[in-house]
Design an enzyme around this catalytic site. Structure first.
Site, PDB file in Angstrom:
ATOM      1  N   SER A  26      -8.325  -2.030  -4.693  1.00 19.88           N
ATOM      2  CA  SER A  26      -8.983  -0.733  -4.825  1.00 19.88           C
ATOM      3  C   SER A  26      -9.813  -0.640  -6.096  1.00 19.88           C
ATOM      4  O   SER A  26     -10.946  -0.158  -6.078  1.00 19.88           O
ATOM      5  CB  SER A  26      -7.935   0.392  -4.799  1.00 19.88           C
ATOM      6  OG  SER A  26      -7.339   0.483  -3.519  1.00 19.88           O
ATOM      7  N   ASP A  86      -3.029  -1.729  -7.685  1.00 16.84           N
ATOM      8  CA  ASP A  86      -3.872  -2.146  -6.564  1.00 16.84           C
ATOM      9  C   ASP A  86      -5.227  -2.685  -7.041  1.00 16.84           C
ATOM     10  O   ASP A  86      -6.192  -1.935  -7.205  1.00 16.84           O
ATOM     11  CB  ASP A  86      -4.069  -0.957  -5.627  1.00 16.84           C
ATOM     12  CG  ASP A  86      -4.766  -1.335  -4.336  1.00 16.84           C
ATOM     13  OD1 ASP A  86      -5.159  -2.507  -4.191  1.00 16.84           O
ATOM     14  OD2 ASP A  86      -4.917  -0.451  -3.473  1.00 16.84           O
ATOM     15  N   GLN A 131      -0.135   2.047  -6.041  1.00 17.43           N
ATOM     16  CA  GLN A 131      -1.528   2.389  -6.310  1.00 17.43           C
ATOM     17  C   GLN A 131      -1.978   1.976  -7.701  1.00 17.43           C
ATOM     18  O   GLN A 131      -3.114   1.527  -7.896  1.00 17.43           O
ATOM     19  CB  GLN A 131      -1.751   3.891  -6.124  1.00 17.43           C
ATOM     20  CG  GLN A 131      -1.762   4.332  -4.674  1.00 17.43           C
ATOM     21  CD  GLN A 131      -1.961   5.830  -4.534  1.00 17.43           C
ATOM     22  OE1 GLN A 131      -1.997   6.571  -5.508  1.00 17.43           O
ATOM     23  NE2 GLN A 131      -2.094   6.284  -3.296  1.00 17.43           N
ATOM     24  N   ARG A 142       0.855  -1.189   0.000  1.00 17.20           N
ATOM     25  CA  ARG A 142       0.000   0.000   0.000  1.00 17.20           C
ATOM     26  C   ARG A 142       0.889   1.237   0.000  1.00 17.20           C
ATOM     27  O   ARG A 142       1.109   1.885   1.014  1.00 17.20           O
ATOM     28  CB  ARG A 142      -0.907  -0.010   1.219  1.00 17.20           C
ATOM     29  CG  ARG A 142      -1.703  -1.283   1.413  1.00 17.20           C
ATOM     30  CD  ARG A 142      -2.889  -1.368   0.476  1.00 17.20           C
ATOM     31  NE  ARG A 142      -3.949  -0.470   0.900  1.00 17.20           N
ATOM     32  CZ  ARG A 142      -5.161  -0.460   0.350  1.00 17.20           C
ATOM     33  NH1 ARG A 142      -5.449  -1.289  -0.634  1.00 17.20           N
ATOM     34  NH2 ARG A 142      -6.086   0.381   0.770  1.00 17.20           N
ATOM     35  N   TYR A 199      -5.725  -0.212   6.487  1.00 16.91           N
ATOM     36  CA  TYR A 199      -6.842  -1.117   6.796  1.00 16.91           C
ATOM     37  C   TYR A 199      -7.261  -0.933   8.254  1.00 16.91           C
ATOM     38  O   TYR A 199      -6.509  -0.452   9.094  1.00 16.91           O
ATOM     39  CB  TYR A 199      -6.432  -2.576   6.576  1.00 16.91           C
ATOM     40  CG  TYR A 199      -6.207  -2.947   5.143  1.00 16.91           C
ATOM     41  CD1 TYR A 199      -7.275  -3.067   4.260  1.00 16.91           C
ATOM     42  CD2 TYR A 199      -4.919  -3.188   4.661  1.00 16.91           C
ATOM     43  CE1 TYR A 199      -7.066  -3.430   2.941  1.00 16.91           C
ATOM     44  CE2 TYR A 199      -4.706  -3.539   3.340  1.00 16.91           C
ATOM     45  CZ  TYR A 199      -5.783  -3.662   2.485  1.00 16.91           C
ATOM     46  OH  TYR A 199      -5.566  -4.009   1.177  1.00 16.91           O
TER      47      TYR A 199
END
Length: 377
Positions: free
Chosen positions: A131, A128, A125, A120, A226
């Site tokens: 996401s 990911d 990103q 993360r 998280y």
């Protein structure tokens, strides 16, 4: 290097790579072999893959020829037994939860990568998948709730009277939760959201929702954004607040999950019994036990007049755009692994490669997964 793209099972409509992604790979001197019909459910034909530079083959041939196998879900027992030590497996297989699968991979000496283990970080990103697919899930969950609800979402002022807007409560303000908030607001609902992480309060409010705040939550910067396990005292205060808000809501969207653990129970059956008849619960955490005590994975049930939808794979119901987003994440990751000549380069000094690789040469090398399976005394 030859990448093999596999067709998913009957319950999955997505495909890991669409033809547009395959075209990018072939331009980078990477050969791609696609299992016959792999993209059919995502409206990607075999001919489209061939035009992108891929070859089409049977499942048996793909498994036999490919150096690097790509899928969305974890392989079944039969498929695992067909993999050789020289092959590499890439999918999203939740290694913190599926620890037995990790052990099998390690025992067979197979190198594996799990896309849900992407670090993360700012750099991670673009890779990911959690996401990107959560974005789809949050959006689709609200539309599904609207279809099940017997009332309107927005306010209507008509000659026949005023219709009050629906009240939507979103449990968990991660990517799926935030997308659910935004979608419910666009549909005209009054939205409230709960999350143990106070850091998301500003994001929730920026989308026009009210943040349900319970003081005393434990947070952990090392958790990568998280939620973490909470104290019993906080859980009791949290439970009362959620019960009170759920009782007034027309729709509850459950999105709260903790990696590697059973989903936290946020809606016990007593809370459901207090909800309005005709209310709807959409539980995105169904596959890991559900946030609602009455949730049944992959089923829709009615309890106390409340419709409870246990659906943890909404992306499969939007296969075209979900596959497009998933495939782009995969491509961004492969660009870290593949050199200019289209050859595989496993550089374990790279934090993305090291963090995403779960097993290699008979060992579990991901530190987080290793700790979960082999905890220190």
């Amino acid at each position: 290097m030859l990448i093999g793209l596999l067709k998913e099972g009957d319950s999955e409509n997505r495909v890991a790579l669409l033809p547009e992604i395959v075209s990018n790979l072939t331009k980078r001197k990477v050969a791609v072999c696609v299992e016959t019909g792999a993209g059919d459910s995502a409206l990607a034909t075999d001919s489209a893959y061939q035009e992108a530079g891929a070859t089409i083959a049977s499942r048996e041939d793909v498994l036999k020829k490919a150096d690097f196998l790509i899928a969305i879900h974890a392989p079944d027992e039969k498929l695992i037994q067909s993999l050789g030590k020289e092959q590499i497996w890439l999918s999203q297989y939740n290694p913190l939860w599926n620890t037995d699968l990790v052990k099998q991979f390690a025992a067979r000496g197979i190198t594996t990568f799990s896309m849900d283990a992407i670090p993360r970080s700012t750099r991670g990103q673009a890779m990911d998948v959690l996401s990107s697919q959560a974005t789809v899930a949050g959006y689709k969950a609200v539309l599904d709730a609207a279809n099940h609800l017997s009332t309107f979402f927005p306010m209507f002022m008509t000659a026949a009277g005023t219709i009050r807007p629906a009240t939507v409560l979103v449990l968990g303000a991660g990517v799926a939760g935030l997308q659910a908030i935004a979608t419910a607001k666009r549909l005209g609902a009054q939205v409230q959201a709960f999350d143990v992480r106070s850091a998301v309060k500003e994001e929730v409010m920026s989308l026009g929702a009210k943040f349900v705040e319970v003081e005393g939550a434990k947070e952990d910067a090392a958790a990568g954004g998280y939620a973490v396990e909470q104290t019993e005292e906080f859980k009791q205060k949290q439970q009362q607040a959620i019960n009170d808000h759920a009782a007034k809501a027309n729709v509850v969207i459950c999105t709260a999950q903790i990696p590697g653990r059973k989903a936290p129970l946020l809606l016990p059956k007593e809370a459901v019994s207090r909800m309005k008849p005709g209310s709807v619960i959409i539980d995105l955490a169904a596959s890991t036990g559900g946030n609602c005590e009455l949730t049944q994975d992959n089923e829709t049930v009615v309890e106390h007049g409340v419709t409870i939808v246990g659906q943890s794979n909404y992306p499969s119901l939007m296969p075209v755009d979900a596959s497009k987003m998933f495939g782009k994440n995969i491509l961004n990751f492969l660009e870290v692994l593949i050199d200019e000549e289209g050859k595989l380069e496993l550089n374990f000094d790279d934090d993305i490669i090291k963090g995403t690789c779960i097993t290699h040469q008979g060992e579990i090398i991901n530190e987080r997964v290793k700790s979960a399976i082999q905890p220190k005394n």
